[in-house]
Design a protein around this motif. Structure first.
Motif, PDB file in Angstrom:
ATOM      1  N   ALA A 396      77.790  77.847  44.276  1.00 36.97           N
ATOM      2  CA  ALA A 396      77.477  77.964  42.847  1.00 36.97           C
ATOM      3  C   ALA A 396      76.490  76.873  42.423  1.00 36.97           C
ATOM      4  N   MET A 397      76.634  75.663  42.975  1.00 38.95           N
ATOM      5  CA  MET A 397      75.706  74.579  42.656  1.00 38.95           C
ATOM      6  C   MET A 397      74.305  74.876  43.201  1.00 38.95           C
ATOM      7  N   LEU A 398      74.248  75.469  44.382  1.00 40.24           N
ATOM      8  CA  LEU A 398      72.946  75.838  44.958  1.00 40.24           C
ATOM      9  C   LEU A 398      72.223  76.847  44.080  1.00 40.24           C
ATOM     10  N   LEU A 399      72.947  77.869  43.601  1.00 43.07           N
ATOM     11  CA  LEU A 399      72.342  78.885  42.739  1.00 43.07           C
ATOM     12  C   LEU A 399      71.971  78.301  41.380  1.00 43.07           C
ATOM     13  N   GLU A 401      71.039  75.175  40.813  1.00 40.56           N
ATOM     14  CA  GLU A 401      69.833  74.375  41.004  1.00 40.56           C
ATOM     15  C   GLU A 401      68.593  75.269  40.971  1.00 40.56           C
ATOM     16  N   MET A 402      68.654  76.397  41.653  1.00 44.42           N
ATOM     17  CA  MET A 402      67.514  77.308  41.683  1.00 44.42           C
ATOM     18  C   MET A 402      67.203  77.847  40.279  1.00 44.42           C
ATOM     19  N   LYS A 403      68.231  78.157  39.505  1.00 38.03           N
ATOM     20  CA  LYS A 403      68.022  78.724  38.175  1.00 38.03           C
ATOM     21  C   LYS A 403      67.508  77.679  37.190  1.00 38.03           C
ATOM     22  N   ILE A 404      68.126  76.484  37.210  1.00 35.46           N
ATOM     23  CA  ILE A 404      67.757  75.447  36.241  1.00 35.46           C
ATOM     24  C   ILE A 404      66.342  74.941  36.489  1.00 35.46           C
ATOM     25  N   HIS A 405      65.960  74.767  37.749  1.00 36.77           N
ATOM     26  CA  HIS A 405      64.649  74.214  38.080  1.00 36.77           C
ATOM     27  C   HIS A 405      63.626  75.291  38.439  1.00 36.77           C
ATOM     28  N   ASN A 406      63.989  76.550  38.203  1.00 40.14           N
ATOM     29  CA  ASN A 406      63.065  77.674  38.450  1.00 40.14           C
ATOM     30  C   ASN A 406      62.490  77.640  39.873  1.00 40.14           C
ATOM     31  N   GLN A 407      63.381  77.536  40.834  1.00 38.81           N
ATOM     32  CA  GLN A 407      62.968  77.470  42.233  1.00 38.81           C
ATOM     33  C   GLN A 407      63.276  78.798  42.920  1.00 38.81           C
ATOM     34  N   SER A 413      67.550  69.042  50.376  1.00 33.73           N
ATOM     35  CA  SER A 413      68.760  68.226  50.235  1.00 33.73           C
ATOM     36  C   SER A 413      69.981  69.101  49.983  1.00 33.73           C
ATOM     37  N   MET A 414      69.838  70.074  49.091  1.00 28.96           N
ATOM     38  CA  MET A 414      70.951  70.980  48.775  1.00 28.96           C
ATOM     39  C   MET A 414      71.324  71.829  49.980  1.00 28.96           C
ATOM     40  N   ILE A 415      70.335  72.245  50.748  1.00 27.99           N
ATOM     41  CA  ILE A 415      70.618  73.039  51.954  1.00 27.99           C
ATOM     42  C   ILE A 415      71.415  72.225  52.965  1.00 27.99           C
ATOM     43  N   LEU A 416      71.025  70.954  53.137  1.00 26.22           N
ATOM     44  CA  LEU A 416      71.745  70.102  54.089  1.00 26.22           C
ATOM     45  C   LEU A 416      73.192  69.900  53.657  1.00 26.22           C
ATOM     46  N   VAL A 417      73.408  69.585  52.391  1.00 27.03           N
ATOM     47  CA  VAL A 417      74.773  69.360  51.895  1.00 27.03           C
ATOM     48  C   VAL A 417      75.619  70.614  52.076  1.00 27.03           C
ATOM     49  N   ASN A 418      75.086  71.764  51.690  1.00 23.03           N
ATOM     50  CA  ASN A 418      75.835  73.016  51.832  1.00 23.03           C
ATOM     51  C   ASN A 418      76.119  73.339  53.293  1.00 23.03           C
ATOM     52  N   SER A 419      75.137  73.131  54.161  1.00 22.79           N
ATOM     53  CA  SER A 419      75.309  73.474  55.578  1.00 22.79           C
ATOM     54  C   SER A 419      76.341  72.565  56.250  1.00 22.79           C
ATOM     55  N   PHE A 420      76.234  71.255  56.011  1.00 20.67           N
ATOM     56  CA  PHE A 420      77.154  70.312  56.641  1.00 20.67           C
ATOM     57  C   PHE A 420      78.598  70.587  56.221  1.00 20.67           C
ATOM     58  N   GLN A 421      78.801  70.781  54.934  1.00 21.46           N
ATOM     59  CA  GLN A 421      80.166  70.972  54.445  1.00 21.46           C
ATOM     60  C   GLN A 421      80.700  72.356  54.775  1.00 21.46           C
ATOM     61  N   VAL A 470      72.243  68.972  41.430  1.00 23.80           N
ATOM     62  CA  VAL A 470      71.778  69.935  40.424  1.00 23.80           C
ATOM     63  C   VAL A 470      71.056  69.213  39.292  1.00 23.80           C
ATOM     64  N   GLY A 471      71.631  68.111  38.822  1.00 25.64           N
ATOM     65  CA  GLY A 471      71.016  67.384  37.721  1.00 25.64           C
ATOM     66  C   GLY A 471      70.085  66.276  38.156  1.00 25.64           C
ATOM     67  N   HIS A 472      70.136  65.900  39.436  1.00 25.41           N
ATOM     68  CA  HIS A 472      69.299  64.794  39.933  1.00 25.41           C
ATOM     69  C   HIS A 472      68.714  65.193  41.288  1.00 25.41           C
ATOM     70  N   PRO A 473      67.742  66.097  41.288  1.00 27.45           N
ATOM     71  CA  PRO A 473      67.180  66.595  42.562  1.00 27.45           C
ATOM     72  C   PRO A 473      66.465  65.488  43.328  1.00 27.45           C
ATOM     73  N   ILE A 474      66.608  65.544  44.637  1.00 23.74           N
ATOM     74  CA  ILE A 474      66.000  64.569  45.537  1.00 23.74           C
ATOM     75  C   ILE A 474      65.162  65.322  46.566  1.00 23.74           C
ATOM     76  N   ALA A 475      63.913  64.901  46.720  1.00 20.44           N
ATOM     77  CA  ALA A 475      63.038  65.518  47.727  1.00 20.44           C
ATOM     78  C   ALA A 475      63.031  64.640  48.970  1.00 20.44           C
ATOM     79  N   ILE A 476      63.339  65.221  50.117  1.00 22.36           N
ATOM     80  CA  ILE A 476      63.328  64.493  51.384  1.00 22.36           C
ATOM     81  C   ILE A 476      62.403  65.201  52.360  1.00 22.36           C
ATOM     82  N   SER A 477      61.871  64.447  53.293  1.00 24.90           N
ATOM     83  CA  SER A 477      60.938  65.011  54.274  1.00 24.90           C
ATOM     84  C   SER A 477      61.710  65.643  55.427  1.00 24.90           C
ATOM     85  N   TRP A 478      61.009  66.411  56.221  1.00 27.43           N
ATOM     86  CA  TRP A 478      61.640  67.063  57.364  1.00 27.43           C
ATOM     87  C   TRP A 478      62.097  66.066  58.423  1.00 27.43           C
ATOM     88  N   PRO A 479      61.332  65.011  58.734  1.00 29.06           N
ATOM     89  CA  PRO A 479      61.856  64.026  59.706  1.00 29.06           C
ATOM     90  C   PRO A 479      63.140  63.361  59.236  1.00 29.06           C
TER      91      PRO A 479
END
Length: 609
Positions: A396-399, A401-407, A413-421, A470-479
């Motif tokens: 629900a948080m992933l969806l 984030e996409m809706k609030i930030h029009n992505q 970052s969100m993909i990593l958190v969801n995948s790990f957990q 969701v409220g504090h997006p973080i951009a991280i690089s692929w490495p």
């Protein structure tokens, strides 16, 4: 340097250490430095003997033929003569023959006994030399205990003590084992009639009373902070919402629907049925293992709702209200559990929640396994509503984030958190049977601590990273993402391999696949692993857990400490749980646990703690 007298492969007579008895042995090797022969007895036992303790077969037979009696002891012959000094020759010959037969039988008993004693261990030389039992295979201790329990012949023990066939170190070790058994049996007998909890945890009555209010307040504080534009510690306290905004009947109804939806999946006749560990009365409860099936059915149901364009971010919009609803439900459930526990039999009460103090027993759980028919309330709440709900909240948080930030795509970052957990939850449900051996199931009662933890703390605090992003997006690089993924994989590998090693050993210690593992035998008949991951640190599964927790928080960056609350809390939780484990294991295993702690000095973190 003198030359060796006996060659390799030569069959000679070797004296058994600590006795005057000689047995046929074969020389296998000779050590020039220590001047000791390694000989092998007929039963396979190998020992190191001095040259003075070895004789050739010819000289041994010659000495035997010259003797008027086959008794190995001169003292026995002198007593035999002194008892009948005036007998006629004929009678004396009959007495000598009868005595010889009796002594031959006695010697045979001694020979069989002495050769059978060291046989359970494959490292007999090390046992004789007094080295620790941890070098034995994991099935050695159980075999040794079985053989000791099944020795009905009191005469054999008397003969062993009379001729001192055991070494001093072995006698000392035997006394320690018997003393440990006596202590363990005393503890068992004293605990049975008086099952009252004497040692209070979590700060006792005052501590548990405060935790009942502190835990819900902590959850509310964390969620309110995540809602702030600047969730730093300097902005304490956050603006408090009105009471009306914290409660909505519709939200509570949705939560109830979710709870009973998972209960329906639990009751489905799919999955195998297994038995738990024996209870205090010897009875074993049955559990249906279908958590993974429940997860698959839940995923199918959520997918169907999304297909029909159900707005799942509704969960994000009313997240705090869902948390309040779950807290209210856990409180009502805890009250019900305590009231019903007052009528439960004494044998069904939890060993750690039977203090007689209302608040303490309410918090820790008064009844061990509360059930409604075959529906086990504690086992159901342990994995189903909260753990599966954690994954649904992350989605629900992933969806959101996409809706609030029009992505069009969620952030990395969100993909990593969801995948790990998601991996963590799926692993727990796939290995659901392993939860039956945890402290939550076998020791802790089902009260407010577990009810609130399973239904509120797990889904709403463990999902804090996704809620924060969701409220504090973080951009991280692929490495950076690759490095964090490797860290999570390392933690997961340690966590899963350590738990699998422990669970497989508990299920079948005699499994040939586990023959490489070494143990320290205990008075309970169980063994303590001292090799593999459990020889690295005492709680390697905790180490893997903490590494994964760090990997879950790193995608949130370093702007605020709030998303790292989970790591800090988890370290405190596992250190506290490790202390509880240490206390229970020391009380249960006694001297064996002290030897284990000497062998494995580090508890969770190698070379640190």
């Amino acid at each position: 340097m003198p030359n060796r007298k006996y060659a390799d492969g030569e069959v000679v007579m070797g004296r058994w250490p600590g006795s005057v008895l000689y047995y046929e042995v074969q020389v296998t090797s000779y050590d020039d430095a220590s001047h000791l022969y390694t000989v092998k007895y007929k039963d396979g036992t190998e020992l190191a003997l001095k040259e003075s303790d070895i004789r050739s077969q010819s000289s041994f037979k010659q000495r035997k033929s010259q003797s008027s009696s086959s008794s190995p002891s001169r003292r026995s012959r002198s007593r035999s003569r002194s008892r009948s000094p005036g007998r006629p020759a004929k009678g004396r010959r009959r007495s000598s023959s009868h005595s010889r037969e009796h002594k031959d039988d006695k010697k045979k008993i001694i020979q069989e006994t002495t050769l059978a004693l060291p046989k359970p261990s494959e490292n007999n030389t090390k046992r004789y030399n007094g080295e620790p039992d941890s070098t034995e295979r994991n099935d050695t201790s159980s075999k040794l205990l079985e053989q000791q329990k099944l020795k009905p012949d009191v005469e054999v023990e008397r003969v062993l003590d009379q001729y001192s066939l055991r070494s001093r170190r072995e006698e000392k070790k035997k006394e320690e084992i018997y003393a440990e058994k006596k202590i363990f049996e005393t503890i068992k007998t004293t605990e049975k009639p008086s099952s009252k909890t004497k040692e209070l945890e979590f700060g006792g009555r005052f501590g548990t009373f405060m935790l009942i209010f502190l835990l819900p307040a902590t959850v509310l504080y964390l969620l309110l902070m995540c809602k702030q534009d600047d969730p730093s510690l300097m902005n304490f306290p956050p603006p408090l919402p009105t009471l009306e905004s914290l409660w909505e009947a519709k939200v509570f109804g949705v939560f109830l629907l979710w709870f009973f939806f998972q209960a329906l999946f639990y009751l489905l006749p799919i999955g195998k049925v297994v038995e738990g560990l024996p209870l205090s009365n010897g009875r074993k409860l049955q559990y249906r293992i279908n958590g993974f099936y429940a997860f698959v059915l839940t995923a199918a149901a959520i997918g169907t709702l999304l297909y029909f364009q159900f707005e799942l971010h509704y969960l994000y919009d009313h997240f705090i209200q869902f948390a309040v609803s779950a807290a209210a439900f856990s409180m009502v459930l805890s009250i019900y559990l305590y009231i019903r526990s007052l009528k439960a039999p004494e044998e069904d009460l939890a060993p750690g929640g039977n203090s007689g103090y209302l608040v303490y027993d309410f918090f820790t759980g008064h009844e061990l396994n509360p059930r409604i028919g075959n529906f086990d309330l504690k086992y159901f709440c342990e994995l189903r509503p909260g753990l599966i709900g954690w994954v649904v909240i992350n989605l629900a948080m992933l969806l959101a984030e996409m809706k609030i930030h029009n992505q069009s795509m969620p952030s990395l970052s969100m993909i990593l958190v969801n995948s790990f957990q998601l991996l963590y939850v799926v692993d727990a449900l796939w290995n659901e049977e392993a939860v039956l051996t945890t402290m939550d199931i076998i020791h802790d009662g089902f009260g407010f601590m577990l009810a609130f933890g399973d239904l509120v703390w797990v889904p709403f605090v463990y999902s804090l990273q996704a809620f924060y992003l969701v409220g504090h997006p973080i951009a991280i690089s692929w490495p950076v993402a690759a490095a964090i993924t490797i860290l999570n994989c390392i933690g997961y590998y340690i966590f899963r391999s350590a738990n699998s090693q422990k669970n497989n050993f508990r299920r079948n210690p005699a499994d040939p696949k586990l023959s490489y593992l070494k143990v320290i035998p205990t008075a309970t008949g169980k063994g303590l692993l001292v090799t593999g991951w459990w020889g690295f640190v005492r709680h390697p599964n905790y180490l893997g857990d903490i590494i994964m927790a760090l990997a879950w928080s790193l995608p949130c960056g370093f702007n605020h400490i709030l998303p790292y609350f989970y790591v800090i809390y988890f370290i405190c939780l596992l250190v506290h749980r490790e202390a509880r484990d240490e206390h229970h294991c020391k009380k249960k295993y006694g001297l064996a646990w002290e030897r284990y702690c000497q062998r494995v000095p580090y508890r969770i973190f190698p070379y640190i703690y």
